[in-house]
Design a protein around this motif. Structure first.
Motif, short mmCIF file in Angstrom:
data_model
loop_
_atom_site.label_atom_id
_atom_site.label_comp_id
_atom_site.label_asym_id
_atom_site.label_seq_id
_atom_site.Cartn_x
_atom_site.Cartn_y
_atom_site.Cartn_z
N LEU A 115 34.21 32.28 -21.88
CA LEU A 115 34.74 31.11 -21.16
C LEU A 115 35.55 31.56 -19.95
CD1 LEU A 115 36.17 28.81 -23.98
CD2 LEU A 115 34.34 28.25 -22.39
N TRP A 116 36.38 32.56 -20.17
CA TRP A 116 37.30 33.01 -19.13
C TRP A 116 36.57 33.71 -17.99
CZ3 TRP A 116 41.72 31.22 -18.12
CH2 TRP A 116 42.59 31.90 -17.27
N ASN A 117 35.47 34.39 -18.28
CA ASN A 117 34.74 35.14 -17.26
C ASN A 117 34.04 34.27 -16.24
OD1 ASN A 117 35.52 37.65 -18.10
ND2 ASN A 117 33.82 37.90 -19.52
N ARG A 118 34.15 32.97 -16.38
CA ARG A 118 33.53 32.08 -15.41
C ARG A 118 34.25 32.13 -14.05
NH1 ARG A 118 31.59 26.76 -18.66
NH2 ARG A 118 30.73 27.88 -20.41
N LYS A 119 35.36 32.82 -14.01
CA LYS A 119 36.13 32.99 -12.76
C LYS A 119 36.59 31.65 -12.20
CE LYS A 119 35.43 37.44 -12.64
NZ LYS A 119 36.32 38.28 -13.33
N GLU A 120 36.75 30.68 -13.08
CA GLU A 120 37.25 29.38 -12.63
C GLU A 120 38.72 29.49 -12.30
OE1 GLU A 120 36.24 25.75 -14.82
OE2 GLU A 120 34.96 27.04 -16.05
N VAL A 121 39.18 28.60 -11.44
CA VAL A 121 40.59 28.51 -11.14
C VAL A 121 41.24 27.89 -12.38
CG1 VAL A 121 42.29 27.36 -9.67
CG2 VAL A 121 40.18 28.26 -8.68
N LEU A 122 42.36 28.43 -12.77
CA LEU A 122 43.06 27.88 -13.92
C LEU A 122 43.46 26.45 -13.63
CD1 LEU A 122 44.14 28.70 -16.71
CD2 LEU A 122 46.27 29.32 -15.60
N SER A 123 43.10 25.56 -14.52
CA SER A 123 43.40 24.14 -14.33
C SER A 123 43.59 23.50 -15.69
CB SER A 123 42.25 23.45 -13.60
OG SER A 123 41.09 23.46 -14.44
N ILE A 170 46.03 33.05 -20.71
CA ILE A 170 46.56 32.01 -19.82
C ILE A 170 47.89 32.45 -19.23
CG2 ILE A 170 47.43 29.63 -19.76
CD1 ILE A 170 45.30 29.00 -21.95
N GLU A 171 48.74 33.06 -20.06
CA GLU A 171 50.05 33.51 -19.61
C GLU A 171 49.92 34.51 -18.46
OE1 GLU A 171 54.11 35.13 -21.71
OE2 GLU A 171 52.20 35.98 -22.40
N GLU A 172 48.97 35.43 -18.56
CA GLU A 172 48.77 36.41 -17.49
C GLU A 172 48.45 35.71 -16.17
OE1 GLU A 172 45.50 39.80 -16.50
OE2 GLU A 172 46.25 39.74 -18.56
N LYS A 173 47.57 34.72 -16.22
CA LYS A 173 47.19 33.98 -15.02
C LYS A 173 48.37 33.17 -14.49
CE LYS A 173 44.42 32.30 -11.92
NZ LYS A 173 44.10 33.07 -10.74
N LYS A 207 35.49 37.33 -28.31
CA LYS A 207 34.34 37.48 -27.40
C LYS A 207 33.97 36.14 -26.77
CE LYS A 207 31.66 39.79 -30.24
NZ LYS A 207 30.50 40.35 -30.88
N ASP A 208 33.97 35.09 -27.58
CA ASP A 208 33.63 33.76 -27.07
C ASP A 208 34.67 33.25 -26.07
OD1 ASP A 208 31.29 33.69 -28.50
OD2 ASP A 208 32.11 32.51 -30.15
#
Length: 142
Positions: A18-26, A70-73, A13-14
């Motif tokens: 973090l991932w739901n922030r819709k940030e560009v993967l970096s 991360i792999e999916e992105k 859940k945590d």
């Protein structure tokens, strides 16, 4: 549900928060996800009073979970890059010189490789080999 399973659900859940922030993967996002997740595992281990063996299994499960996100992105980005490389290849067949575009795609691929090096999972090798081959086959300067 065991304490280990509850702990895994809490960490997942945590991670999703973090991932739901819709940030560009970096690099920064990947590093932050891994750092916060590692810290969270320690807190969760204490909360659920997990043994060292349970804690080790939890850590492995969480690493695989974070990597799967991360792999999916990464695969989405690799798909975009390969589509762009195909367009460049077609344009070059008609005499256009697109070395700058190829260089940009090479940089994008090398950035993805950097993300993978932040993660110590065997699956990374497969993607790194694909990146090296793709650069060699498709993105050589004119």
């Amino acid at each position: 549900m065991t304490n280990e399973q509850k702990a895994l659900m809490d960490v997942k859940k945590d991670v999703l928060k973090l991932w739901n922030r819709k940030e560009v993967l970096s690099n920064a996002l990947v590093k932050r996800m891994l750092d916060l997740t590692a810290r969270n595992i320690g807190d969760i281990t204490r909360k659920y009073k997990l043994s060292s063996q349970e804690s080790t299994r939890l850590t492995e499960s969480v690493e695989n979970y974070v990597f799967s996100i991360i792999e999916e992105k990464i695969y989405e980005e690799l798909d975009d890059i390969s589509t762009e490389a195909m367009k460049i290849s077609l344009a070059e067949q008609f005499g256009m010189k697109l070395s700058d575009k190829k260089a940009e795609l090479r940089e994008n691929l090398l950035t993805i490789k950097d993300w993978l090096e932040l993660i110590d999972v065997e699956k990374c090798q497969k993607i790194c080999i694909w990146i090296k081959s793709f650069i060699f086959e498709q993105l050589q300067p004119n």
